[in-house]
Design an enzyme around this catalytic site. Structure first.
Site, short mmCIF file in Angstrom:
data_model
loop_
_atom_site.label_atom_id
_atom_site.label_comp_id
_atom_site.label_asym_id
_atom_site.label_seq_id
_atom_site.Cartn_x
_atom_site.Cartn_y
_atom_site.Cartn_z
N THR A 90 5.64 -7.07 -12.46
CA THR A 90 7.08 -5.41 -11.93
C THR A 90 7.94 -5.97 -13.94
OG1 THR A 90 9.41 -5.97 -11.53
CG2 THR A 90 8.50 -8.21 -11.74
N SER A 101 16.53 -11.16 -10.44
CA SER A 101 16.65 -12.18 -9.47
C SER A 101 16.37 -12.69 -9.09
CB SER A 101 16.90 -10.74 -8.32
OG SER A 101 15.02 -10.24 -8.73
N TYR A 107 13.71 -12.90 -6.87
CA TYR A 107 12.53 -12.45 -7.20
C TYR A 107 11.51 -12.15 -8.10
CZ TYR A 107 9.38 -8.28 -7.56
OH TYR A 107 8.17 -7.66 -7.76
N HIS A 108 12.43 -11.62 -9.15
CA HIS A 108 12.36 -11.73 -10.75
C HIS A 108 11.48 -12.73 -11.40
CE1 HIS A 108 13.73 -7.65 -9.84
NE2 HIS A 108 12.99 -7.04 -10.60
N LYS A 156 7.92 -13.55 -10.42
CA LYS A 156 7.12 -12.89 -11.39
C LYS A 156 7.56 -12.91 -12.65
CE LYS A 156 5.45 -10.34 -8.36
NZ LYS A 156 4.46 -9.93 -7.83
N1 LIG Z 1 6.87 -1.14 -4.45
C1 LIG Z 1 7.34 -0.91 -5.28
O1 LIG Z 1 8.03 -0.67 -5.96
C2 LIG Z 1 6.67 -2.48 -6.16
C3 LIG Z 1 7.04 -2.75 -7.84
C4 LIG Z 1 6.96 -3.12 -8.47
C5 LIG Z 1 5.66 -3.82 -8.64
N2 LIG Z 1 5.43 -4.09 -7.26
C6 LIG Z 1 4.30 -5.84 -7.39
O2 LIG Z 1 3.31 -4.65 -5.81
C7 LIG Z 1 3.25 -5.99 -5.21
C8 LIG Z 1 3.04 -5.93 -3.49
O3 LIG Z 1 3.98 -4.37 -3.54
P1 LIG Z 1 4.69 -3.94 -2.30
O4 LIG Z 1 5.42 -2.62 -2.51
O5 LIG Z 1 3.13 -3.19 -1.35
O6 LIG Z 1 4.92 -4.96 -1.48
P2 LIG Z 1 4.65 -4.92 0.38
O7 LIG Z 1 5.47 -6.21 0.42
O8 LIG Z 1 5.12 -4.13 0.81
O9 LIG Z 1 3.63 -5.90 0.65
C9 LIG Z 1 3.28 -7.10 0.02
C10 LIG Z 1 2.11 -7.68 1.35
O10 LIG Z 1 1.84 -8.67 0.77
C11 LIG Z 1 1.46 -9.78 2.20
N3 LIG Z 1 2.26 -11.11 1.97
C12 LIG Z 1 3.55 -11.49 1.67
N4 LIG Z 1 3.08 -12.29 1.45
C13 LIG Z 1 1.97 -13.40 1.77
C14 LIG Z 1 1.15 -14.28 1.81
N5 LIG Z 1 1.71 -15.72 1.53
N6 LIG Z 1 -0.02 -14.36 2.52
C15 LIG Z 1 -0.86 -13.44 2.52
N7 LIG Z 1 -0.15 -12.12 2.70
C16 LIG Z 1 1.67 -12.08 1.72
C17 LIG Z 1 2.99 -9.04 3.27
O11 LIG Z 1 2.07 -9.77 4.43
C18 LIG Z 1 2.25 -8.00 2.69
O12 LIG Z 1 1.68 -7.02 3.68
C19 LIG Z 1 4.46 -6.66 -5.10
O13 LIG Z 1 3.45 -8.23 -5.77
C20 LIG Z 1 5.45 -6.36 -5.70
O14 LIG Z 1 6.06 -7.58 -6.42
C21 LIG Z 1 6.12 -3.76 -6.59
#
Ligand SMILES: NC(=O)c1ccc[n+]([C@@H]2O[C@H](COP(=O)([O-])OP(=O)(O)OC[C@H]3O[C@@H](n4cnc5c(N)ncnc54)[C@H](O)[C@@H]3O)[C@@H](O)[C@H]2O)c1
Length: 406
Positions: A145, A187, A189-190, A193
């Site tokens: 992120t 946070s 979460y951050h 990362k």
């Molecule tokens: N959505 C955003 O705006 C955004 C921005 C920056 C970074 N990201 C990063 O991109 C990635 C995906 O984001 P997203 O929005 O698709 O999130 P999301 O929560 O929709 O998807 C994450 C998926 O990972 C699965 N998951 C979580 N922990 C798991 C585990 N221990 N084993 C197996 N599966 C697991 C969840 O069930 C989910 O399907 C994340 O790592 C997030 O930090 C997202």
């Protein structure tokens, strides 16, 4: 390529899986479906009606003749299962989305903090550990992120991962070095990362793993070329106070006649990327792996920056919505500037989809279509960063009393 998509049932993982399957790759989704369980825990649902992962992959096969395989594995807890799966399928590349990704969720309570740290760090470490153990030279592409850089205003552009510095030696010379840009998480979460970054540095150095870390901005939009192909391929779309991201939330709020929720002065500047560009960037990263033995490749995966109040004013202007100025549940700088370098993706051919691209209307249309599924009581952001801040989060934008959580 044979590609394992860890977390491929999620908001970015699902359209990425479709995009790469469409491009001819052999896709295996590994997911523990925890995100669906969190919906149940929070009593919310995606704005768009999502089918089960098995049904989604069945529809994809019926539409295209291509198979996406699904494996129910928890990366953080099922180490042996994960290792055995990797040993059997030996993917060429792995995309790692499988983490708890909402900052407000990670700050909800001590239990949520523990869950986020345990889940995210163990998932990442188990994956790296297994790759070494199996001597598997798969290219690992991780979704990080922009938040690892923090949002303090320094008046300089944020580089792509590494900061050139001069270190003064004991003999008085200045030696040039490149170090990881100082981590500054906002946070729990951050913070996970930021810790992921250190795990990657170690495993790239010690075991010559090939790793790309994508420092992604806030993703907006919902459809990609592939999710548009059939109503049951629709992507998830979060609007609630924990998982909804700022621009998508404003668009839904506008569609249901709810005031646009700006926290504090709205002076926070953030980086953004459209979901279609996000999946394209991941494909570009897959096609440009680092050499074995080189340092972690880092890209800033964002296309534009905007101040939150400017976004709210733009959407209010487009839709006639009111803006609600609310206390900020987060502990963060009230105002910040943000200049970010993203030359690497642009140099590799990314053509950014910008906010002016007409896609905002499309999202308002989606939001209006499914407005009947919105639970208005789930719109306010109630997770507070500290107990003191929690006391200030007591009314929703419509004046109703809120139960705040910290
Ligand atoms: N959505 C955003 O705006 C955004 C921005 C920056 C970074 N990201 C990063 O991109 C990635 C995906 O984001 P997203 O929005 O698709 O999130 P999301 O929560 O929709 O998807 C994450 C998926 O990972 C699965 N998951 C979580 N922990 C798991 C585990 N221990 N084993 C197996 N599966 C697991 C969840 O069930 C989910 O399907 C994340 O790592 C997030 O930090 C997202």
């Amino acid at each position: 390529m044979r590609i394992a998509v860890m977390g491929g049932d999620g908001f970015v993982g699902w359209p990425t899986s479709l995009h790469l399957s469409d491009a001819g790759h052999d896709i295996h989704i590994l997911d523990n479906l925890s995100r669906r369980w969190i919906d149940t825990e929070l009593g919310v649902q995606s704005l768009t009606p999502m089918d089960s992962i098995q049904e989604r992959t069945r529809v994809w096969h019926a539409e295209t003749g291509r198979r996406i395989h699904f494996h129910l594995i928890d990366l953080a807890r099922d180490y042996e299962l994960l290792k055995n799966w990797l040993a059997e399928y030996r993917p060429d590349a792995i995309i790692h989305f499988a983490e708890q990704r909402a900052a407000p969720y990670s700050m909800k309570s001590d239990r949520h903090k523990n869950y986020t740290v345990n889940n995210n760090i163990n998932a990442t470490h188990n994956l790296l550990n297994a790759l070494v153990e199996l001597n598997l030279d798969a290219h690992l592409v991780h979704l990080g992120t922009m938040g690892v850089y923090g949002y303090s205003t320094v008046g300089a552009a944020i580089p792509e991962g590494y900061l050139p510095v001069g270190v003064e030696t004991t003999s008085g010379e200045t030696v040039a070095q490149e170090i990881l840009y100082p981590a500054n998480p906002g946070s729990i979460y951050h913070m996970t990362k930021c810790l992921d970054q250190l795990l990657f540095q170690f495993y790239a150095k010690n075991d010559a793993l090939r790793i790309t870390d994508l420092h992604q901005g806030i993703v907006w939009g919902t459809h990609t070329e592939q999710t548009r192909r059939h109503p049951q391929l629709v992507n998830r779309f979060d609007y609630d106070g924990d998982y909804g991201t700022v621009l998508n939330r404003f668009l839904i709020q506008a569609a249901i006649g709810y005031p646009l929720t700006v926290h504090g002065t709205g002076g926070q500047t953030r980086a953004f990327i459209h979901i279609q560009d996000s999946v394209r960037c991941i494909e570009i990263a897959l096609n440009n792996p680092p050499a074995r033995g080189s340092r972690v490749e880092i890209f800033n995966q964002m296309t534009e920056t905007h101040r939150v109040r400017d976004l709210a004013e733009m959407i209010a202007g487009m839709t006639g919505s009111e803006i609600a100025w609310l206390p900020n549940p987060r502990k963060e700088a009230p105002e910040n500037d943000l200049i970010v370098k993203n030359d690497k993706f642009l140099g590799l051919g990314l053509e950014p989809t910008t906010l002016e691209g007409g896609l905002l209307d499309e999202i308002v249309e989606v939001a209006k279509k499914f407005a009947y599924r919105v639970d208005r009581s789930r719109v306010p952001a109630v997770s507070a960063w500290t107990k003191d801040i929690a006391k200030t989060i007591n009314r929703d934008p419509e004046g109703k009393k809120l139960k705040s959580v910290s």
